[in-house]
Design a protein around this motif. Structure first.
Motif, PDB file in Angstrom:
ATOM      1  N   GLY A  81      -4.390   3.204   0.061  1.00  0.00           N
ATOM      2  CA  GLY A  81      -3.860   3.181  -1.298  1.00  0.00           C
ATOM      3  C   GLY A  81      -3.319   1.822  -1.696  1.00  0.00           C
ATOM      4  N   GLU A  82      -4.207   0.846  -1.861  1.00  0.00           N
ATOM      5  CA  GLU A  82      -3.777  -0.490  -2.269  1.00  0.00           C
ATOM      6  C   GLU A  82      -3.131  -0.423  -3.658  1.00  0.00           C
ATOM      7  OE1 GLU A  82      -3.780  -3.277  -0.657  1.00  0.00           O
ATOM      8  OE2 GLU A  82      -4.881  -2.669   1.147  1.00  0.00           O
ATOM      9  N   LYS A  83      -1.883  -0.823  -3.752  1.00  0.00           N
ATOM     10  CA  LYS A  83      -1.142  -0.708  -5.008  1.00  0.00           C
ATOM     11  C   LYS A  83      -1.729  -1.561  -6.123  1.00  0.00           C
ATOM     12  CE  LYS A  83       3.348   0.773  -3.264  1.00  0.00           C
ATOM     13  NZ  LYS A  83       4.797   0.444  -3.162  1.00  0.00           N
ATOM     14  N   ALA A  84      -2.398  -2.648  -5.731  1.00  0.00           N
ATOM     15  CA  ALA A  84      -2.997  -3.517  -6.746  1.00  0.00           C
ATOM     16  C   ALA A  84      -4.110  -2.813  -7.506  1.00  0.00           C
ATOM     17  CB  ALA A  84      -3.533  -4.796  -6.081  1.00  0.00           C
ATOM     18  N   LEU A  85      -4.645  -1.755  -6.902  1.00  0.00           N
ATOM     19  CA  LEU A  85      -5.743  -1.019  -7.534  1.00  0.00           C
ATOM     20  C   LEU A  85      -5.278   0.281  -8.197  1.00  0.00           C
ATOM     21  CD1 LEU A  85      -8.385  -1.434  -4.676  1.00  0.00           C
ATOM     22  CD2 LEU A  85      -8.132  -2.838  -6.732  1.00  0.00           C
ATOM     23  N   SER A 103       0.841  -1.200   0.000  1.00  0.00           N
ATOM     24  CA  SER A 103       0.000   0.000   0.000  1.00  0.00           C
ATOM     25  C   SER A 103       0.872   1.243   0.000  1.00  0.00           C
ATOM     26  CB  SER A 103      -0.917   0.005   1.229  1.00  0.00           C
ATOM     27  OG  SER A 103      -0.139   0.098   2.412  1.00  0.00           O
ATOM     28  N   LEU A 104       0.250   2.373  -0.317  1.00  0.00           N
ATOM     29  CA  LEU A 104       0.989   3.632  -0.326  1.00  0.00           C
ATOM     30  C   LEU A 104       1.261   4.151   1.086  1.00  0.00           C
ATOM     31  CD1 LEU A 104      -0.804   5.573  -3.209  1.00  0.00           C
ATOM     32  CD2 LEU A 104       1.348   4.311  -3.310  1.00  0.00           C
ATOM     33  N   GLY A 105       0.348   3.879   1.990  1.00  0.00           N
ATOM     34  CA  GLY A 105       0.504   4.449   3.318  1.00  0.00           C
ATOM     35  C   GLY A 105      -0.126   3.622   4.417  1.00  0.00           C
ATOM     36  N   ARG A 106       0.264   3.964   5.643  1.00  0.00           N
ATOM     37  CA  ARG A 106      -0.299   3.341   6.848  1.00  0.00           C
ATOM     38  C   ARG A 106      -0.995   4.435   7.651  1.00  0.00           C
ATOM     39  NH1 ARG A 106       4.768   0.502   9.587  1.00  0.00           N
ATOM     40  NH2 ARG A 106       3.156  -0.518  10.869  1.00  0.00           N
ATOM     41  N   HIS A 107      -2.208   4.174   8.079  1.00  0.00           N
ATOM     42  CA  HIS A 107      -3.018   5.159   8.786  1.00  0.00           C
ATOM     43  C   HIS A 107      -3.448   4.565  10.121  1.00  0.00           C
ATOM     44  CE1 HIS A 107      -6.675   8.119   8.631  1.00  0.00           C
ATOM     45  NE2 HIS A 107      -5.862   8.346   9.651  1.00  0.00           N
ATOM     46  N   ILE A 108      -2.979   5.187  11.206  1.00  0.00           N
ATOM     47  CA  ILE A 108      -3.357   4.724  12.549  1.00  0.00           C
ATOM     48  C   ILE A 108      -4.328   5.733  13.152  1.00  0.00           C
ATOM     49  CG2 ILE A 108      -2.551   4.158  14.866  1.00  0.00           C
ATOM     50  CD1 ILE A 108       0.067   3.335  13.749  1.00  0.00           C
ATOM     51  N   ILE A 109      -5.520   5.273  13.496  1.00  0.00           N
ATOM     52  CA  ILE A 109      -6.529   6.097  14.158  1.00  0.00           C
ATOM     53  C   ILE A 109      -6.434   5.807  15.645  1.00  0.00           C
ATOM     54  CG2 ILE A 109      -8.987   6.639  14.351  1.00  0.00           C
ATOM     55  CD1 ILE A 109      -9.269   5.624  11.452  1.00  0.00           C
TER      56      ILE A 109
END
Length: 425
Positions: free
Chosen positions: A113-117, A3-9
């Motif tokens: 941002g799943e790179k496969a998509l 993925s492009l990024g990691r998002h921690i809530i």
């Protein structure tokens, strides 16, 4: 990395309320967490809201960290979003948990941002470069920290370079900010009191109008006024034998001596009798007719100043005034605090008489709406405009290099806008 990024809530519970209301501490903690996680900081912007709460964001080359705090609940909500695999957001999570003294925290990680998509596109990077970046494309780091005084209808925000003084006294939170637009700024419980750049408006108008219209003032009393500006202006007049100042909070005096010395410059004047005590009690114990001028230099009618906005207090002030004595008060903003403004003029007139009370205005940019009012209540024959000596006023203003008050302003201040006159008619 898929993925492009990691998002921690993130949610932090049972944090220190004091820390969550300290914008400078939060800014440093967020920036420190970003750097320790391996991020490159580009910009940070933080706002402190009155009376409590902080919002802010640290923009990093790899994305951002954002926060909003609820000190009254000991709760903070944080977003940590990183791109690529050079930054570990969980390092930032752990650091902030410790910095906020959280009892516990919870977090959910999302892959963004799943790179496969996705399909990467070609474009001219030079044509899209930000002008603020260097020729090599490296970002320029900037910093924005803001103090915000607000209620549910209006707000004032001032950019600052940090706190110079931060003490919880026995009565209120006393803070001094180093603002970029108004110099050092004093706040009490999150409300703006005075600043280096515009203090002269308030202090000149609350002092020189009564002094220059009283027949022969010898003794003045200031209730409140812990910044020292009112005492400073009164003591420009040679007519006074003594100026008594009664301030309830010694921390206000301490803060202003240290960080607003231009305002607090008269504390060593031999004619000043500085008393750290309850002004209401002092007035109650004072002898009849013992002061020619009484200036109630109070904060808004909340906290330690609440008792200064009562019928009982104003009756006591009337009692201790000499026969031609004058009471001056700051009487709030007609536009911002209309209810209190109208009520206190009714109170003044019930004590001093319908024709003995006058309103005048000044314009102070750091106060709500800018328009601020003062009351002039005369016990005897003193009047703000009748027999006013314009030449004397002009000479005095010129001699002392006053920045706001002059003979024209003196007279014009009593020319009220129609809506203000109607409010107190």
């Amino acid at each position: 990395m898929a993925s492009l990024g990691r998002h921690i809530i993130v949610e932090y519970y049972n944090c220190s309320s004091e820390i969550l209301n300290d914008v400078v501490h939060i800014e440093k903690s967020m920036e420190g967490a970003a750097e320790d996680a391996g991020a490159t900081i580009i910009n940070s912007t933080f706002h402190h809201f009155s009376p409590y709460g902080v919002s802010g964001v640290v923009v990093i080359q790899e994305s951002h960290l954002a926060i909003h705090t609820w000190p009254e609940y000991g709760y903070a909500s944080v977003d940590i979003f990183t791109c690529g695999d050079t930054v570990n957001p969980w390092v930032a999570y752990q650091i902030l948990k410790e910095k906020f003294e959280a009892g516990h925290g919870s977090a959910v990680e999302l892959l963004r941002g799943e790179k496969a998509l996705l399909k990467e596109r070609d474009f001219d990077i030079k044509a899209m470069r930000d002008e603020k970046s260097s020729e090599e494309g490296s970002p320029i780091r900037t910093r924005d920290v803001w103090f915000t005084e607000r209620d549910d209808k209006i707000a004032l925000s001032l950019k600052h370079d940090g706190k110079l003084y931060d003490v919880q006294s026995d009565f209120q939170k006393v803070e001094v900010y180093k603002t970029q637009a108004y110099g050092n700024l004093l706040t009490l419980d999150g409300m703006v009191m005075t600043s280096e750049k515009d203090e002269y408006v308030y202090h000149e108008m609350i002092t020189h109008i009564p002094t220059l219209t009283h027949p022969k003032p010898k003794r003045a009393l200031v209730i409140g006024g812990g910044d020292g500006g009112t005492a400073r202006e009164l003591l420009r007049h040679d007519c006074y034998d003594e100026v008594v100042m009664v301030e309830i909070d010694d921390k206000v005096i301490e803060a202003c001596k240290e960080h607003l010395p231009g305002i607090a410059s008269a504390f060593d004047n031999p004619k000043l009798n500085l008393i750290v005590d309850d002004g209401i009690k002092y007035v109650k114990d004072a002898a009849d007719g013992s002061f020619d001028i009484v200036i109630v230099d109070s904060t808004d009618p909340v906290g330690p100043a609440e008792g200064l906005f009562t019928v009982e207090f104003y009756k006591e002030v009337y009692r201790i005034l000499s026969d031609d004595g004058i009471m001056i008060t700051q009487s709030e903003s007609p536009r911002f605090n209309s209810k209190v403004f109208k009520e206190i003029y009714q109170v003044y007139r019930s004590i001093f008489g319908q024709d003995q009370v006058h309103c005048y205005l000044a314009y102070i940019p750091t106060y709500p709406t800018g328009m601020w009012s003062f009351s002039y209540s005369s016990k005897g024959k003193a009047h703000p405009l009748k027999d006013f000596n314009a030449e004397e006023s002009k000479a005095f203003a010129k001699k002392h290099g006053l920045k706001y008050y002059n003979e024209g302003i003196h007279q014009a201040a009593f020319a009220l806008p129609s809506f203000v006159a109607e409010m107190i008619s």
